[in-house]
Design a protein around this motif. Structure first.
Motif, PDB file in Angstrom:
ATOM      1  N   ILE A 291       0.828  -1.206   0.000  1.00 63.12           N
ATOM      2  CA  ILE A 291       0.000   0.000   0.000  1.00 63.12           C
ATOM      3  C   ILE A 291       0.862   1.255   0.000  1.00 63.12           C
ATOM      4  O   ILE A 291       0.545   2.245  -0.686  1.00 63.12           O
ATOM      5  CB  ILE A 291      -0.938  -0.002   1.228  1.00 63.12           C
ATOM      6  CG1 ILE A 291      -1.988  -1.111   1.095  1.00 63.12           C
ATOM      7  CG2 ILE A 291      -1.624   1.353   1.394  1.00 63.12           C
ATOM      8  CD1 ILE A 291      -2.850  -1.291   2.337  1.00 63.12           C
ATOM      9  N   SER A 292       1.970   1.211   0.723  1.00 63.98           N
ATOM     10  CA  SER A 292       2.790   2.414   0.895  1.00 63.98           C
ATOM     11  C   SER A 292       3.556   2.800  -0.364  1.00 63.98           C
ATOM     12  O   SER A 292       4.082   3.920  -0.442  1.00 63.98           O
ATOM     13  CB  SER A 292       3.762   2.228   2.057  1.00 63.98           C
ATOM     14  OG  SER A 292       4.656   1.158   1.793  1.00 63.98           O
ATOM     15  N   SER A 319      -0.744   2.274   6.949  1.00 65.69           N
ATOM     16  CA  SER A 319      -0.652   2.889   5.629  1.00 65.69           C
ATOM     17  C   SER A 319      -1.989   3.252   4.997  1.00 65.69           C
ATOM     18  O   SER A 319      -2.016   3.934   3.971  1.00 65.69           O
ATOM     19  CB  SER A 319       0.101   1.948   4.672  1.00 65.69           C
ATOM     20  OG  SER A 319      -0.622   0.736   4.541  1.00 65.69           O
ATOM     21  N   LEU A 320      -3.110   2.808   5.576  1.00 66.93           N
ATOM     22  CA  LEU A 320      -4.403   3.051   4.938  1.00 66.93           C
ATOM     23  C   LEU A 320      -5.497   3.141   5.991  1.00 66.93           C
ATOM     24  O   LEU A 320      -5.647   2.238   6.818  1.00 66.93           O
ATOM     25  CB  LEU A 320      -4.732   1.922   3.960  1.00 66.93           C
ATOM     26  CG  LEU A 320      -5.926   2.163   3.020  1.00 66.93           C
ATOM     27  CD1 LEU A 320      -5.609   3.288   2.035  1.00 66.93           C
ATOM     28  CD2 LEU A 320      -6.289   0.885   2.270  1.00 66.93           C
ATOM     29  N   ASP A 324     -10.795   4.623   3.022  1.00 65.80           N
ATOM     30  CA  ASP A 324     -10.022   4.847   1.797  1.00 65.80           C
ATOM     31  C   ASP A 324      -9.815   3.528   1.058  1.00 65.80           C
ATOM     32  O   ASP A 324      -9.565   2.481   1.683  1.00 65.80           O
ATOM     33  CB  ASP A 324      -8.664   5.449   2.138  1.00 65.80           C
ATOM     34  CG  ASP A 324      -8.787   6.858   2.704  1.00 65.80           C
ATOM     35  OD1 ASP A 324      -9.884   7.444   2.571  1.00 65.80           O
ATOM     36  OD2 ASP A 324      -7.802   7.353   3.279  1.00 65.80           O
ATOM     37  N   PRO A 327      -4.904   1.463  -3.023  1.00 66.16           N
ATOM     38  CA  PRO A 327      -4.311   2.147  -4.181  1.00 66.16           C
ATOM     39  C   PRO A 327      -4.314   1.231  -5.405  1.00 66.16           C
ATOM     40  O   PRO A 327      -4.248  -0.001  -5.281  1.00 66.16           O
ATOM     41  CB  PRO A 327      -2.885   2.452  -3.710  1.00 66.16           C
ATOM     42  CG  PRO A 327      -2.955   2.430  -2.214  1.00 66.16           C
ATOM     43  CD  PRO A 327      -3.988   1.414  -1.879  1.00 66.16           C
ATOM     44  N   GLY A 328      -4.368   1.830  -6.586  1.00 70.72           N
ATOM     45  CA  GLY A 328      -4.440   1.051  -7.806  1.00 70.72           C
ATOM     46  C   GLY A 328      -3.227   0.187  -8.065  1.00 70.72           C
ATOM     47  O   GLY A 328      -3.317  -0.809  -8.786  1.00 70.72           O
ATOM     48  N   HIS A 329      -2.066   0.517  -7.473  1.00 75.94           N
ATOM     49  CA  HIS A 329      -0.857  -0.262  -7.748  1.00 75.94           C
ATOM     50  C   HIS A 329      -0.778  -1.554  -6.937  1.00 75.94           C
ATOM     51  O   HIS A 329       0.112  -2.377  -7.172  1.00 75.94           O
ATOM     52  CB  HIS A 329       0.403   0.589  -7.485  1.00 75.94           C
ATOM     53  CG  HIS A 329       0.533   1.027  -6.050  1.00 75.94           C
ATOM     54  ND1 HIS A 329       0.207   2.299  -5.643  1.00 75.94           N
ATOM     55  CD2 HIS A 329       0.938   0.376  -4.933  1.00 75.94           C
ATOM     56  CE1 HIS A 329       0.421   2.419  -4.339  1.00 75.94           C
ATOM     57  NE2 HIS A 329       0.862   1.250  -3.888  1.00 75.94           N
ATOM     58  N   ARG A 354     -11.224  -6.303  -5.237  1.00 75.10           N
ATOM     59  CA  ARG A 354      -9.764  -6.180  -5.108  1.00 75.10           C
ATOM     60  C   ARG A 354      -9.180  -7.341  -4.317  1.00 75.10           C
ATOM     61  O   ARG A 354      -8.029  -7.731  -4.558  1.00 75.10           O
ATOM     62  CB  ARG A 354      -9.386  -4.861  -4.416  1.00 75.10           C
ATOM     63  CG  ARG A 354      -9.846  -3.610  -5.127  1.00 75.10           C
ATOM     64  CD  ARG A 354      -9.196  -3.454  -6.505  1.00 75.10           C
ATOM     65  NE  ARG A 354      -7.733  -3.514  -6.432  1.00 75.10           N
ATOM     66  CZ  ARG A 354      -6.949  -2.491  -6.116  1.00 75.10           C
ATOM     67  NH1 ARG A 354      -7.492  -1.296  -5.834  1.00 75.10           N
ATOM     68  NH2 ARG A 354      -5.643  -2.611  -6.111  1.00 75.10           N
TER      69      ARG A 354
END
Length: 388
Positions: A291-292, A319-320, A324, A327-329, A354
């Motif tokens: 996530i980071s 990190s989240l 939220d 993240p897309g990555h 996801r």
């Protein structure tokens, strides 16, 4: 070749880590023969330590401590095994306590002669059908052959019931020793039951299909109290074993960047495709690291018995923050949890589309269930099916 980076959970240190890695390597070989396992041993350089040699650990309380949890469901065989792990001789003691003394006719064999002889044979040569219990089975069988409970129990029970009770006692003794030694790998319920069936057959019972113990259900409350007494007796050992685990979690939440950076550095040295496989806190470290920031080459995140989803929902994931989105990555996420593992959580309801959850069932009671993933073929099948 796919490289699987295994990130271990709380409290795991050598020499246990080496055995755990060998076990996972063997399991992956059956479903993903092209995978190469690499360990991220964060516990050595970054894990928690007791700087003052445990000065903060209070003395164990007295033996009169009461239960802190609700009584277990008596219809669940896993709770019967939980009691046997707490006191492997519980069924024998229950039978021996109810026997009425009687005289053996001259020349007749005593009821415990045959089972005692078979136990000594098992102690000397083992039992092929119970190989997963080796090498502890030998010592357990020798001790049971010497047990003063064997004679009275043999007088009270018929041959088949006695054989099953002895088989469960042997199996529970070996598993209890593994629990005492904090082994990170525990056998599954199916393997346990197969060993019980093999031992019971060797001791004179007809083939059996389950590991249920009828005498445990008859014993009722006195056996329920064994759980509390067992925990109190092991208070210092439990605390000593728990401090690296609890300390690892606290240290990660307070100062976890070194653990995340160590994983980034390791992944940077590997050829893609790379899969991150994390157990318990190792799953949190893997998730948090992804996530980071992007990790080039990582194509799958796999978490097993991990608390990452719970930390996210409670706002404790570094990190989240909820709500939220990922993240897309972050690559596809496979999350496995055993329904009996109280430290395993679902990710799919929090991250629909996801994360993908797979529920397993080792048929082991908690906390054994938290380490039984690596003895469950279903875990390796689920991982193998999704490896790039």
């Amino acid at each position: 070749m796919t490289t699987v980076v295994f990130t271990h959970g709380t409290g795991v240190r050598e020499p246990h880590l080496g055995g755990l890695l060998a076990h996972i390597t063997s399991g992956l070989a059956a479903t993903a023969p092209g995978a190469h396992l690499v360990a991220y041993d964060w516990g050595g350089p970054h894990g928690a330590r007791l700087a003052a040699d445990g000065a903060s650990i209070p003395a164990a309380p007295g033996a009169g401590t009461g239960r802190s949890a609700a009584d277990p469901d008596e219809s669940d065989e896993t709770q019967e095994w939980a009691r046997l792990y707490a006191d492997p001789s519980a069924e024998l003691a229950t039978a021996a306590a109810g026997v009425a003394g009687h005289a053996t006719p001259p020349g007749a064999a005593f009821p415990d002669e045959r089972p005692r002889a078979v136990l000594l044979e098992i102690a000397a040569r083992g039992e092929p059908g119970a190989d997963p219990l080796a090498p502890g089975l030998h010592e357990a069988a020798a001790a049971l052959a010497r047990s003063p409970l064997l004679g009275p129990a043999a007088e009270a029970l018929d041959q088949e019931t006695l054989a099953s009770v002895l088989a469960r006692a042997l199996t529970a003794t070996v598993v209890a020793a593994d629990i005492e030694a904090d082994s990170p790998v525990q056998i599954s319920g199916d393997v346990r039951d197969a060993a019980v069936a093999a031992l019971a057959g060797r001791l004179g019972a007809a083939p059996v299909g389950t590991g249920r113990g009828p005498l445990l259900r008859m014993a009722g409350r006195p056996l329920l109290r064994l759980g509390s007494r067992y925990a109190v007796r092991r208070r210092r050992a439990l605390t000593d074993a728990a401090h690296p685990a609890a300390g690892d979690i606290l240290k990660y939440l307070a100062r976890g960047e070194d653990m995340r950076q160590g994983l980034r550095d390791l992944v940077a040295t590997l050829e893609p495709p790379v899969v991150l496989l994390g157990h318990s806190l190792g799953g949190i470290i893997s998730l948090d690291t992804l996530i980071s920031g992007p990790l080039p080459g990582v194509e799958l995140l796999t978490t097993v018995g991990s608390q990452g989803p719970f930390l996210y929902e409670t706002g404790a994931l570094p990190s989240l923050a909820h709500p939220d989105p990922l993240p897309g990555h972050v690559p596809p996420w496979l999350n496995l949890y055993d329904r009996r593992d109280l430290l395993g959580y679902a990710a799919e309801p929090l991250f629909p589309g996801r994360a993908h959850d797979v529920t397993t069932d080792s048929r082991q009671p908690f906390p054994v269930a938290h380490s039984a993933y690596w003895g469950d073929p279903a875990v390796y099948r689920a991982i193998g099916e999704r490896l790039p």
